[in-house]
Structure formats: structure tokens, C-alpha cells
Design an enzyme around this catalytic site. Structure first.
Site, PDB file in Angstrom:
ATOM      1  N   GLY A 158       2.274   7.077  -5.348  1.00  0.00           N
ATOM      2  CA  GLY A 158       3.575   6.952  -4.706  1.00  0.00           C
ATOM      3  C   GLY A 158       4.184   5.577  -4.824  1.00  0.00           C
ATOM      4  O   GLY A 158       5.372   5.398  -4.605  1.00  0.00           O
ATOM      5  N   LYS A 209       1.140  -1.900  -9.099  1.00  0.00           N
ATOM      6  CA  LYS A 209       1.221  -1.394  -7.733  1.00  0.00           C
ATOM      7  C   LYS A 209       2.400  -2.053  -7.034  1.00  0.00           C
ATOM      8  O   LYS A 209       2.477  -3.280  -6.949  1.00  0.00           O
ATOM      9  CB  LYS A 209      -0.065  -1.675  -6.962  1.00  0.00           C
ATOM     10  N   ASP A 268       9.173   4.190  -0.286  1.00  0.00           N
ATOM     11  CA  ASP A 268      10.131   3.627  -1.231  1.00  0.00           C
ATOM     12  C   ASP A 268       9.458   3.176  -2.524  1.00  0.00           C
ATOM     13  O   ASP A 268      10.104   2.657  -3.425  1.00  0.00           O
ATOM     14  CB  ASP A 268      10.878   2.448  -0.603  1.00  0.00           C
ATOM     15  N   ASP A 290      -8.908  10.555  -1.534  1.00  0.00           N
ATOM     16  CA  ASP A 290      -8.005  10.086  -2.590  1.00  0.00           C
ATOM     17  C   ASP A 290      -8.195   8.607  -2.892  1.00  0.00           C
ATOM     18  O   ASP A 290      -7.620   8.092  -3.853  1.00  0.00           O
ATOM     19  CB  ASP A 290      -6.541  10.352  -2.211  1.00  0.00           C
ATOM     20  N   ASN A 291      -9.011   7.919  -2.091  1.00  0.00           N
ATOM     21  CA  ASN A 291      -9.288   6.503  -2.343  1.00  0.00           C
ATOM     22  C   ASN A 291     -10.683   6.272  -2.917  1.00  0.00           C
ATOM     23  O   ASN A 291     -11.165   5.138  -2.929  1.00  0.00           O
ATOM     24  CB  ASN A 291      -9.129   5.696  -1.049  1.00  0.00           C
TER      25      ASN A 291
END
Length: 568
Positions: free
Chosen positions: A154, A175, A187, A321-322
Site C-alpha cells: 500500500g 517504501k 495515501d 503479512d509481515n
């Protein structure tokens, strides 16, 4: 002149053997040549981006999202990646810091490249190289124990893959480079404070010898990003920053979970077979390859959690997810190194239930592995599922033995025994009850002879051991420890102390140290970030500058009130 000419010839010869197909990289000896002649004279190190390019991307062999427009959506299907470019930053850019080692040893870049404007634009995501294949990865995950559906990159964009002069495969990722289809309510940006923490900690972990992603460079802009740091209803504008981070792969448990949960089993098989081909090549022809891959991931993941345990590192958000499929530390968020020892230490102020406390990390990793096993299950027959269950059942005894071995080494011993659990448990109990400092307690055991350790007059400069010595069971522990040392053949006091100083760092990235660097960086003074980075490259060595700044002293009182959260 002759030396320079010979150096150039050696480098040209070593790098001139190339392969016609991008899916095979030649075995070469470039890195040996560079070690011999010195990297600064080797033309293999690129000083401009016009000389440097990405390798052919294999990731594009995997299913790509058919929709090419970059807008947020929660229902991407039958895809592993979406094609999306970084969103440019609009205001003045400043280079905060670089990792010279990462640039040189991983990316074959001369550190002087960071002096160029094009490099800064590249790190910011404003300049996309022609050889780049920007992608955002789709994955899912269990967050704080609950299935969170589609997640994904994201706030990150993978720029492409690079195979360096050592034949190593690395993926470059920005990142904080803007919104992607997986940004959900975000965002796509990262702020300076979290970016400084990620830059410093990923590098610090590497020098501690812990498997990790790396950080090559960090830039900051004046672009405003609104964040409510502690989710208390007090949002404020911060500055957008971007980290160039590197890993052999960014695939994670959630990469497989999203496909199984959505019933995209054909894509699941394609992805798992690709992962085996690229990252577990010895298994590609194994009829039992899925079980063997899981076994490898499981043991590496447990090893990683034990590494964290032995330096007092708490990840903070051990969601599935990490967790990397390669057993490396990724996604640095609200991490922390425990100071006054508390097994329930939680660095993340958002973790009210202490799910990811320091003492629970091994348990959580096993829980996450159960979810990974479930994600793989559609590819397995009944016999293979039984074998994976056997692997899961072996992890408890495996981790007990490995953890014992690791803590025994921290105490200067070499041959672990079952009875050592009593020794380790007693020490940690005393540390917790006296609130002794985790890092310095172990370190200071290597700075004093055991014959002197119960003499309080000899503990004046060993502040953490002095605190420990006030416990009623301290002398009982020392007696156990002395007897244990005597049992190990050839273990003299000098050898014991030498081992301890070798395996126990003097400096770790304490939250207060990072906070000072962040506050100065927010005023555009990046020297503290750069200085910290240099000190943490040698965490086991006493350094004058670090001592001057009291990095091995009791933490300042104001640091007790520091908090970090998931906000970035």
C-alpha cells in the site's frame, strides 16, 4: 599508472563474461578482484545511474493485474502483482543518509553516486529508469489474529531486480512512494520519523548478524503527510520520506494466504512453483518439494525469532503479512529493543493485549506457520499434510534446543546441556525482578572475572550488573554459573570473557537514540542519523563517540515516556 591499468583490465576481464539469456547469471570472480585491488579503483562500481541498470525481471512471469490504472480497490483477482509506478514527490528533496556498504556490496554502486541529483530523484521515485519494472505486490494476512482480507504493497513499489557482481539476486523497493491499488485507506506515503527508524534498524540488525532486509538510502521532502501518530484524534502534518530498501525477495506468508482464501488455486500453484524455482532451487525436482519448502521456511522462521530473542528485539507487528518466506526480518514498524528487562515488553502502543510481547514471539511465529501450512494445503495430498503436521509438532523441541544454545553462547559457554535451562531461567528471572538492562547485563558479564563478581566494590562501573547484584538470588546464580563454567573443558576466564564480548553487543538501537536522531532530522540536521548508522555498524566494539554520547549508559529518564505505534 600501471597499477590503475592492471586494475581496470582485471575488472573488465572479470565482468566481461556475460550470458545471452537474462534468466542465468554467470559465475564470475568480480568480487574477488575488487577485494584484491580495492573497490574505489574498480570500474565495476557505477558512479552514475546512466551506467547502472536493472537485470531482466523474472517477476513479470507471474500473473499481473489486468487493470493498468492506479486506483485503490479491494478486489484485485488472479494476480500476484499490479503494474504501478512511484508517485513523484513535488517539493525540495534532501538526502538524509546512505548505507555505503549496501550501495557498494549489494548494488555495485560507488557511494559517490549519492552526490548526484539523479540519484536523489531515483530514491524519491521521481526518476524511473528505463530498465525498471515497477510493481506493487498483492497479499493478504492475519493482523492481530484476525483475517484482514486483501492487503498488499500500500505504500511500497518494487522497482525491479538486480543481480550483482557476486551473482546475488536483490529486489529494490521504495517504501513511501505513493498510492497503489492496495493502499486501502492510506495515501501511500511514509513519514520521516518511521523512515529514519526503518533505515537505521534494518542496517543495525544486519551488523548484529540477524537475517534482515537492508536499507540503501533515505530521502525526505517538504510534501505534507497528515498522520495521527497514536490514533487519539490529534492528526498533524509531517514530511513525506522514502527509503530504498533491499531484499532477496519480498514474498511473505500473506503472498500465499490471499490466493488460498480467495480460491485462486491455479495462481497459488504458479506462485509456489516459482518461489521454489527461484529461492529453493535444490528442491525443484523433489517430489516432496512443497513439504520440504515448508520445513525450510519453518525452521528458518524459528531461527529468526530466536535471533530476535537473544538481542532483546521485539518486532511489534508479527502479522502473517509481515513474515518473510525466506526467514529474514522485514517491515520495520513499531519495533523496540528491550531495556529494563521485561518478558512482556511490547514496543507497539497499539498492542493493548500484548499479543506480540517479547516472550511470545516464538509462540506467534508457530501460530503464523500454522496459517502458512493452511495456505499450502490445497497443493498437498493427505500424506504431505501429515508430514507438515510432523514438522509443526517438531518446532517446540527444536526452538527449545536452539534457544538454549543461543543463550548459553551469550554466557560465554559453548556446549549446551539440558540443565542450562535452569541457569538461563534463573538469570532472566533475576533480571526481570531487578529491572536490569538486557543488553548491558550480558555484555558486562564479559567485563569482569567471576572471582570478583560478588564483590560489590568491583561493580562500580558495571551499572547493570550492580543492579542485578541486589537480588536475593544473585549469589545462588553466580554459584551455578561458576560451577557450569568449570564443567566446560578448557574454558578459562579470558576465553569466557572474549566469547561474551564477541556475541553480546555493547550498542543497540535504543528508542531514545533513534528519537534524538529523528528530532534533529526534522530540523534538517541529518548528522545524528549518519553518526548512529556508523556506530551501529560495529555494535560489539567500544567506540569513543558512542561512549561520549552515553550509548552504553543507563537510558535517560525522559526515554521512559517514549512510545511508538503502527503509524508511519
Amino acid at each position: 599508472m600501471k597499477i590503475l591499468l592492471c586494475s581496470t583490465i582485471l575488472c573488465v576481464v572479470a565482468t566481461s563474461i556475460t550470458c545471452d539469456t537474462c534468466d542465468k547469471w554467470p559465475k564470475n570472480y568480480t568480487h574477488l578482484v575488487m577485494d584484491i585491488i580495492g573497490r574505489d579503483t574498480c570500474p565495476r562500481l557505477k558512479r552514475s545511474l546512466s551506467e547502472w541498470q536493472f537485470s531482466c525481471s523474472k517477476l513479470k512471469q507471474l500473473p499481473i493485474d489486468e487493470i493498468k490504472e492506479n486506483y485503490v480497490r479491494g478486489n484485485v483477482e488472479n494476480a500476484v502483482f499490479s503494474e504501478v509506478s512511484p508517485v513523484p514527490l513535488k517539493t525540495k528533496l534532501r538526502l538524509v543518509s546512505i548505507s555505503r556498504d549496501a550501495l557498494t556490496d549489494i548494488l555495485d554502486m560507488d557511494p559517490e553516486i549519492s552526490d548526484t541529483e539523479e540519484f536523489i530523484q531515483f530514491i524519491a521515485g521521481n526518476k524511473v529508469l528505463d530498465s525498471s519494472t515497477p510493481l506493487a505486490h498483492r497479499y493478504g494476512g492475519y493482523q492481530f489474529g484476525l483475517w484482514a482480507y486483501q492487503l498488499g504493497d500500500g505504500r511500497a513499489v518494487s522497482l525491479g531486480e538486480y543481480v550483482n557482481s557476486k551473482g546475488q539476486h536483490w529486489e529494490l523497493q521504495l517504501k513511501g512512494s505513493g498510492r497503489t491499488p492496495y493502499s486501502r485507506f492510506g495515501d501511500g506515503r511514509a513519514v520521516l520519523r518511521s523512515s529514519v527508524r526503518e533505515f537505521l534498524c534494518s542496517e543495525a540488525m544486519y551488523y548484529l548478524g540477524i537475517p534482515t532486509s537492508r536499507a540503501a538510502a533515505l530521502v525526505v521532502s517538504e510534501d505534507p503527510v497528515v498522520r495521527d501518530q497514536f490514533y487519539k484524534g490529534y492528526p498533524k502534518a509531517e514530511r513525506a520520506a522514502v527509503v530504498l530498501r533491499l531484499a532477496p525477495s519480498w514474498f511473505r506468508f500473506g503472498s500465499l494466504e490471499i490466493l488460498t482464501e480467495n480460491g485462486e488455486l491455479a495462481t497459488l500453484k504458479v506462485l509456489v512453483d516459482y518461489i521454489i524455482q527461484e529461492y529453493f532451487p535444490d528442491l525443484k525436482d523433489d517430489k516432496n518439494k512443497y513439504v520440504q519448502m515448508f520445513s525450510d521456511i519453518a525452521y528458518k522462521s524459528m531461527d529468526l525469532a530466536i535471533h530476535w530473542d537473544t538481542v532483546g528485539f521485539a518486532h511489534g507487528v508479527l502479522n502473517t503479512d509481515n513474515m518473510s518466506l525466506l526467514g529474514i526480518t522485514i517491515d520495520y514498524g513499531p519495533f523496540g529493543f528491550v531495556e529494563t528487562y521485561d518478558p512482556l515488553f511490547v514496543p507497539n502502543s497499539s498492542d493493548d493485549e500484548k499479543r506480540y510481547a517479547l516472550c511470545k514471539q516464538l509462540e506467534i511465529v508457530r501460530w503464523n506457520l500454522e496459517k502458512l501450512a493452511h495456505a499450502l494445503s490445497p497443493l498437498l495430498n493427505n500424506d504431505e499434510r501429515s508430514q507438515i503436521l510432523d514438522v509443526m509438532n517438531s518446532l517446540s523441541s527444536y526452538s527449545t534446543q536452539k534457544r538454549r544454545q543461543a543463550f548459553v553462547r551469550k554466557l560465554g559457554l559453548q556446549q549446551p546441556e539440558d540443565s542450562d535451562d535452569e541457569l538461563i531461567t534463573l538469570l532472566l528471572q533475576i533480571m526481570a525482578e531487578t529491572r536490569a538492562d538486557f543488553t548491558m547485563t550480558f555484555r558486562q558479564f564479559g567485563e569482569i572475572d567471576l572471582t570478583d563478581i560478588t564483590d560489590k566494590s568491583k561493580l562500580d562501573t558495571l551499572w547493570s550488573l550492580e543492579k542485578l547484584s541486589g537480588h536475593r538470588l544473585f549469589e545462588d546464580f553466580i554459584e551455578l554459573y561458576r560451577n557450569r563454567v568449570k564443567k566446560e573443558k578448557g574454558l578459562t576466564e579470558e576465553v569466557r570473557k572474549e566469547r561474551i564480548l564477541k556475541f553480546n553487543p555493547r550498542y543497540v538501537l535504543r528508542n531514545w537514540m533513534a528519537q534524538v536522531a529523528i528530532e534533529r532530522a526534522e530540523d534538517n540536521d541529518f548528522t545524528e542519523v549518519q553518526m548512529l548508522h556508523e556506530i551501529l555498524k560495529n555494535p560489539f566494539t567500544v567506540q569513543e563517540e558512542a561512549e561520549k554520547r552515553k550509548f552504553a549508559d543507563p537510558p535517560p529518564e525522559w526515554s521512559l515516556f517514549l512510545r511508538v505505534s503502527c503509524s508511519s
